[in-house]
Motif scaffolding. Structure first.
Motif, PDB file in Angstrom:
ATOM      1  N   LYS A 150       1.055  -1.308  -0.109  1.00 27.31           N
ATOM      2  CA  LYS A 150       0.337  -0.176  -0.182  1.00 27.31           C
ATOM      3  C   LYS A 150       1.118   1.114  -0.040  1.00 27.31           C
ATOM      4  O   LYS A 150       1.829   1.079   1.193  1.00 27.31           O
ATOM      5  CB  LYS A 150      -0.910   0.343   1.188  1.00 27.31           C
ATOM      6  CG  LYS A 150      -1.801   0.939   1.395  1.00 27.31           C
ATOM      7  CD  LYS A 150      -2.566   1.274   2.293  1.00 27.31           C
ATOM      8  CE  LYS A 150      -3.688   2.060   2.602  1.00 27.31           C
ATOM      9  NZ  LYS A 150      -4.545   1.638   3.602  1.00 27.31           N
ATOM     10  N   ARG A 151       0.514   2.153  -1.108  1.00 28.73           N
ATOM     11  CA  ARG A 151       1.285   3.139  -0.577  1.00 28.73           C
ATOM     12  C   ARG A 151       1.243   4.693   0.265  1.00 28.73           C
ATOM     13  O   ARG A 151      -0.192   4.114   0.905  1.00 28.73           O
ATOM     14  CB  ARG A 151       1.606   4.526  -2.149  1.00 28.73           C
ATOM     15  CG  ARG A 151       1.801   3.670  -3.735  1.00 28.73           C
ATOM     16  CD  ARG A 151       1.368   4.601  -4.409  1.00 28.73           C
ATOM     17  NE  ARG A 151       1.525   4.672  -5.482  1.00 28.73           N
ATOM     18  CZ  ARG A 151       2.427   4.813  -6.593  1.00 28.73           C
ATOM     19  NH1 ARG A 151       2.641   6.394  -6.026  1.00 28.73           N
ATOM     20  NH2 ARG A 151       2.527   4.548  -7.965  1.00 28.73           N
ATOM     21  N   GLU A 160       0.280   7.765   2.460  1.00 32.47           N
ATOM     22  CA  GLU A 160      -0.765   8.855   2.479  1.00 32.47           C
ATOM     23  C   GLU A 160       0.460   9.645   2.581  1.00 32.47           C
ATOM     24  O   GLU A 160       1.286  10.144   2.930  1.00 32.47           O
ATOM     25  CB  GLU A 160      -1.511   8.571   3.341  1.00 32.47           C
ATOM     26  CG  GLU A 160      -3.405   8.029   2.959  1.00 32.47           C
ATOM     27  CD  GLU A 160      -3.618   7.826   1.769  1.00 32.47           C
ATOM     28  OE1 GLU A 160      -3.399   9.066   1.317  1.00 32.47           O
ATOM     29  OE2 GLU A 160      -3.911   7.084   0.955  1.00 32.47           O
TER      30      GLU A 160
END
Length: 189
Positions: A8-9, A11
């Protein structure tokens, strides 16, 4: 079977989304170089013989000639021996090995009544299309007679495509004489 992991990248916060920090850093680097350039303290200003404002040379008044490395490969040219005889034997190795096919040779026989009739051929036509040449040096490496050399010339200009095709006369004019043993003219050959 290998396990697949999904990443997951992270934020981005608002500042990172607008690239404000990156823009500010870039502006600071540019401003720092501008100040050094104006004060005459830029890197390479004296070593490269520049105008004093940065490391930009003022071409054509100032040239790179004194700063070219030994391994620099410039324009290819044909050379003659000390007695102005052609070194090229029209073996066409340079034509065959040239990656962009920039060299075109048309061989010619040496007349039987000539003093050097024992040499089979000489170039009738020898053209190098400088718009295609990539200055790789393979023609120089493959030449058995050391007839073609890459000079330190980097100012190759022309107003048309025809001007950029160097014929045999132009190549000999650029190349000049080269001292040393030439197998072609060797009596023992």
């Amino acid at each position: 079977m290998a396990e697949v992991k999904k990443l997951k990248r992270p934020e981005l916060n608002t500042g990172e989304k607008l690239y404000l920090i990156a823009l500010a850093k870039g502006a600071m680097v540019t401003l720092k170089h501008a100040v050094k350039s104006v004060t005459g303290k830029s890197r390479g200003a004296t070593g490269l013989n520049s105008s004093g404002l940065g490391i930009t040379m003022q071409f054509p008044e100032q040239r790179w000639d004194d700063f070219l490395p030994e391994y620099y490969r410039g324009a290819p040219a044909l050379v003659t021996d000390e007695q102005d005889r052609e070194r090229c034997v029209s073996c066409q190795l340079c034509e065959f090995i040239c990656p962009p096919k920039a060299i075109k040779i048309i061989p010619a026989e040496i007349p039987a009544d000539d003093e050097w009739a024992k040499v089979e051929k000489r170039p009738k036509e020898f053209d190098i299309d400088m718009t295609r040449c990539i200055y790789c040096g393979m023609c120089e490496e493959v030449c058995p007679e050391q007839a073609i050399y890459l000079r330190k010339e980097y100012l190759i200009t022309g107003t048309s495509r025809e001007d950029m095709v160097h014929n045999k006369a132009k190549l000999y004019e650029i190349g000049g004489k080269r001292v040393g043993l030439v197998n072609k003219w060797n009596e023992l050959k």
